[in-house]
Design an enzyme around this catalytic site. Structure first.
Site, PDB file in Angstrom:
ATOM      1  CG  HIS A   1      17.759  18.390 -20.714  1.00  0.00           C
ATOM      2  ND1 HIS A   1      18.589  17.584 -21.447  1.00  0.00           N
ATOM      3  CD2 HIS A   1      17.951  19.652 -21.166  1.00  0.00           C
ATOM      4  CE1 HIS A   1      19.285  18.323 -22.309  1.00  0.00           C
ATOM      5  NE2 HIS A   1      18.910  19.583 -22.149  1.00  0.00           N
TER       6      HIS A   1
ATOM      7  CG  ASP B   1      19.618  24.181 -33.623  1.00  0.00           C
ATOM      8  OD1 ASP B   1      19.614  23.470 -34.633  1.00  0.00           O
ATOM      9  OD2 ASP B   1      18.919  23.957 -32.615  1.00  0.00           O
TER      10      ASP B   1
ATOM     11  CG  HIS C   1      20.343  30.911 -22.064  1.00  0.00           C
ATOM     12  ND1 HIS C   1      19.545  29.992 -22.696  1.00  0.00           N
ATOM     13  CD2 HIS C   1      21.581  30.797 -22.632  1.00  0.00           C
ATOM     14  CE1 HIS C   1      20.263  29.340 -23.602  1.00  0.00           C
ATOM     15  NE2 HIS C   1      21.496  29.809 -23.578  1.00  0.00           N
TER      16      HIS C   1
END
Length: 416
Positions: A17, A361, A108
């Site tokens: 980002h 996704d 993560h």
């Protein structure tokens, strides 16, 4: 680190980002015709928002060549490539009354990055995000252009499985696809155009594609995710590539593929299924390579004098390419970010519930296809350059009793 390769070196930069992502490519041969049009097709195949089965993040992923070319020709100097982030939403990852920044997201890299560096990117996955692969795909497109023009190399990947739905399931007759004629036929003939005709899944079989599409849709609808595998074939790869003992070509391929985000497995040639085959079946006997037929185009490189009757080795023996097709599978786990609330533990060690935001996704496999192709190209390119230098250095020396000429004849005894 963020650099891959020793001779064709690629350094990627950027966070998911941030303002932009991209790479520096060092070691590209001069004189290659190269423009953004050579790179953009692979960027477009990788980009988000391709279908209802991918993340809705809307990025054009338009690549810009910043340096290293002039009038569409590579100069031999480092090539700078940049892609601007246009649809970043850092607010999805903290603030605004949400609790996502209070918890390391399950599976993560939030916690491991914090443990390693003492600081982490506050939005997305930072450098662990799949958006980092933009630089890989851009660099891979450059490597592919050279490999194709100079050596006729073709690299094609496709979706092999999604969850339990497999294109070539193992059987008693074929414990590994390496003995399945239908699988070998696809390796021989499949093209990227054919693969892309089976969007959005990129599995070159209409019936299996439909099953995969329905399965991914089911996981998306219940805010869950699913994994799968990608198969890749490298055709017309020059023989003699790979550096014993620790830089065998399958070893560098494994490193390259396992560096892609979300990968959890790699197998080459007969793979794990080959462990169920006896050596008498698994061994690849050598045969004389077929001659060039009348009207057939002369290959860009010298054709090997020998080939193998079968190819359970996956085109690599002793860590060195033998001229046969190189093929391998890469396993991808289910995407870690899902819409379902998950019980977990926060940075302050208190238990809680994480409700993830963001756009992700339900299955990464369709968009992973060009990433696998790109990393394959980088590996072959990095192995090819030192081999070209080695051959040139050898050819500058006088012929000796141990020299093998271009015709493959040992000058000491006249035998091949």
């Amino acid at each position: 680190m963020s650099t891959f390769g020793q001779h064709f070196r690629v350094t990627t930069y950027g966070e998911s980002h941030g303002k932009s992502v991209g790479c520096i490519v060092d070691g590209c041969p001069p004189g290659l015709q190269l423009t953004e049009d050579d790179i953009q097709p692979q960027m477009t195949r990788r980009r988000p928002g391709q279908s209802a089965l991918t993340t809705p993040r809307n990025e054009k992923d338009k690549v810009e060549i910043q340096a290293g070319t002039e009038d569409g020709i590579t100069l031999g100097s480092p090539i700078g490539l940049r892609v601007m982030n246009e649809d970043q939403r850092p607010k999805d990852y903290g603030g605004g009354g949400g609790n996502i920044d209070m918890f390391p997201r399950p599976s993560h890299a939030d916690w491991t990055y914090l443990e390693k560096y003492g600081v982490k990117a506050s939005s997305g996955g930072g450098r662990s995000s799949a958006r980092e692969t933009i630089g890989r795909v851009a660099a891979g497109a450059i490597a592919e252009k050279y490999l194709s023009v100079a050596h006729g190399v073709e690299i094609v990947a496709f979706t092999n499985s999604v969850g339990p739905v497999q294109l070539f399931p193992s059987s008693k007759e074929h414990p590994s696809p390496s003995t399945n004629p239908a699988f070998l036929d696809i390796l021989n003939k499949v093209t990227r155009e054919e693969v892309d005709s089976f969007l959005p899944v990129r599995c070159p079989d209409a019936g299996v594609t439909k099953q995969m599409e329905e399965l991914i849709g089911e996981f998306r609808d219940r805010e869950d995710s699913i994994g799968g595998t990608v198969t890749c074939v490298i055709r017309n790869c020059p023989s003699g590539l790979g550096e014993p003992c620790f830089d065998k070509l399958e070893a560098t391929l494994a490193q390259a593929m396992m560096s892609i985000p979300a990968t959890k497995g790699f197998e080459i040639g007969s793979g794990f299924g080959g462990t169920c085959m006896p050596g008498s079946v698994h061994n690849d006997a050598f045969i004389k390579a077929p001659a060039i037929q009348p009207g057939e185009a002369q290959p860009a490189r010298s054709r090997p004098r020998l080939t193998t009757k079968t190819n359970n080795s996956g085109g690599i023996q002793g860590g060195i390419t033998n001229g046969a097709h190189i093929y391998f599978n890469v396993a991808f786990k289910p995407p870690a970010t899902i819409g379902q609330a998950q019980n977990t533990t926060g940075y302050d060690e208190s238990e809680g519930v994480l409700a993830a935001k963001g756009r992700h996704d339900p299955c990464v496999i369709p968009r992973a296809v060009p990433i696998v192709e790109a990393m394959a190209a980088l590996v072959v390119m990095d192995a090819l350059l030192p081999q070209i230098a080695r051959q040139a250095a050898r050819e500058a020396l006088p012929v000796t009793s141990k020299t093998v000429t271009e015709a493959g004849i040992n000058v000491s005894n006249g035998h091949a």
